[in-house]
Design an enzyme around this catalytic site. Structure first.
Site, mmCIF file in Angstrom:
data_model
loop_
_atom_site.group_PDB
_atom_site.id
_atom_site.type_symbol
_atom_site.label_atom_id
_atom_site.label_comp_id
_atom_site.label_asym_id
_atom_site.label_seq_id
_atom_site.Cartn_x
_atom_site.Cartn_y
_atom_site.Cartn_z
ATOM 1 N N GLY A 176 0.828 -1.215 0.000
ATOM 2 C CA GLY A 176 0.000 0.000 0.000
ATOM 3 C C GLY A 176 0.853 1.252 0.000
ATOM 4 N N TYR A 234 -14.672 -2.827 8.378
ATOM 5 C CA TYR A 234 -13.264 -2.396 8.441
ATOM 6 C C TYR A 234 -12.710 -2.647 9.839
ATOM 7 C CZ TYR A 234 -9.448 1.088 8.671
ATOM 8 O OH TYR A 234 -8.252 1.736 8.866
#
Ligand SMILES: NC(=O)c1ccc[n+]([C@@H]2O[C@H](COP(=O)([O-])OP(=O)(O)OC[C@H]3O[C@@H](n4cnc5c(N)ncnc54)[C@H](OP(=O)(O)O)[C@@H]3O)[C@@H](O)[C@H]2O)c1
Length: 260
Positions: free
Chosen positions: A17, A159
């Site tokens: 990421g 999440y």
């Protein structure tokens, strides 16, 4: 005193990421303290400028396109890193994905995507790099989790659940791989101003509200998360495993002074 260019001199790191936000800052800050860095995410075109920033610090860099939820791509990224650098000393599992939605409206496909990136990706990368580190008898794995994994989150329940999973995976692997000379820790950010967060908090009013909710009354900067990652990756943290370092601007507690 800050870190020096010797703190991680010539260590080899993979950062997932890394094309933007906290991951980009981690890649650049690792290079500033001496590490060579393989930067991974799905968008190769967005990774190349980050690899250039690493090279600008005088280190070697590799940009590898990879979806962390896809085992074949993860194995490919790890193989490419090994063939370029010969070893892997540090893995930073930073790739993350979030959308804000009431749970009753969250499509199954979004749940799956959230778990794939935030939890399965940590498993796949840790397993693939862990096998290398077990052979090396040394390594540092750092998972970027979230305060949401401890406190839960209204509007981002999936999440938060995936991040809680990554936090407990950190605990388990920290204990399991200690015998191999591998430490596994987490850095859990609070709200940090990044491209991804600004997609969720779309208006200045939402950002101002988010800042007021932080005891230190501001959002974090991506570098402030990177510095905690550097500490955990350094020899100064060799007696630490299975732990989570919170870098959150202060904990959210039940009673607010401004409601008196
Ligand atoms: N910012 C915050 O307030 C905050 C707070 C707590 C925790 N965190 C955590 O910190 C980490 C970084 O957050 P951020 O705000 O910097 O995120 P961001 O700006 O949304 O960036 C996410 C990064 O992850 C990559 N990515 C997403 N899905 C991927 C996948 N399936 N495979 C590979 N790479 C993928 C993206 O690159 P590509 O699009 O190129 O794939 C991008 O580089 C995340 O784990 C996040 O959950 C952030």
């Amino acid at each position: 005193m800050g870190f020096s260019a010797d703190t991680l001199r010539d260590r080899v790191a993979i950062v997932t990421g890394a094309s933007q936000g906290i991951g980009r800052a981690i890649a650049v800050e690792l290079a500033r303290v001496g590490a060579h860095v393989a930067v991974c995410s799905r968008r190769k075109d967005a990774l190349e400028p980050v690899a250039d920033l690493v090279r600008a610090e005088g280190r070697r860099a590799l940009a590898v396109a990879c979806d962390v939820g896809d085992a074949r791509q993860v194995d490919g990224a790890v193989a490419q890193t090994l063939s370029a650098f010969g070893r892997i000393d540090i893995l930073v599992n930073n790739a993350g994905y979030r959308i804000r939605s009431p749970l009753e409206d969250l499509p199954r496909s979004e749940w799956d995507a959230m778990v794939a990136t935030n939890l399965t990706g940590v498993f796949l990368f840790s397993q693939a790099v862990g096998r290398v580190m077990i052979r090396q008898r040394a390594g540092k794995i750092i998972n970027v989790t979230s305060v949401a994994g401890r406190s839960g989150s209204r509007g981002m329940a999936a999440y938060a659940a995936a991040k809680a999973g990554a936090a407990v995976l950190t605990l388990s692997l920290g204990a399991e791989w200690a015998k191999h000379g591998i430490t596994v820790n987490a850095v859990a950010p609070g709200p940090v101003e990044t491209e991804g967060v600004l997609e969720v908090w779309k208006t200045p009013a939402m950002i101002a509200q988010a800042s007021r909710d932080v005891p230190l009354q501001r959002l974090g900067r991506p570098e402030e998360i990177a510095w905690a990652v550097i500490f955990v990756a350094s020899d100064q943290a060799n007696f630490m495993t299975g732990e989570t370092v919170y870098v959150s601007g202060g904990p959210r507690v039940a009673n607010r002074e401004d409601t008196k």
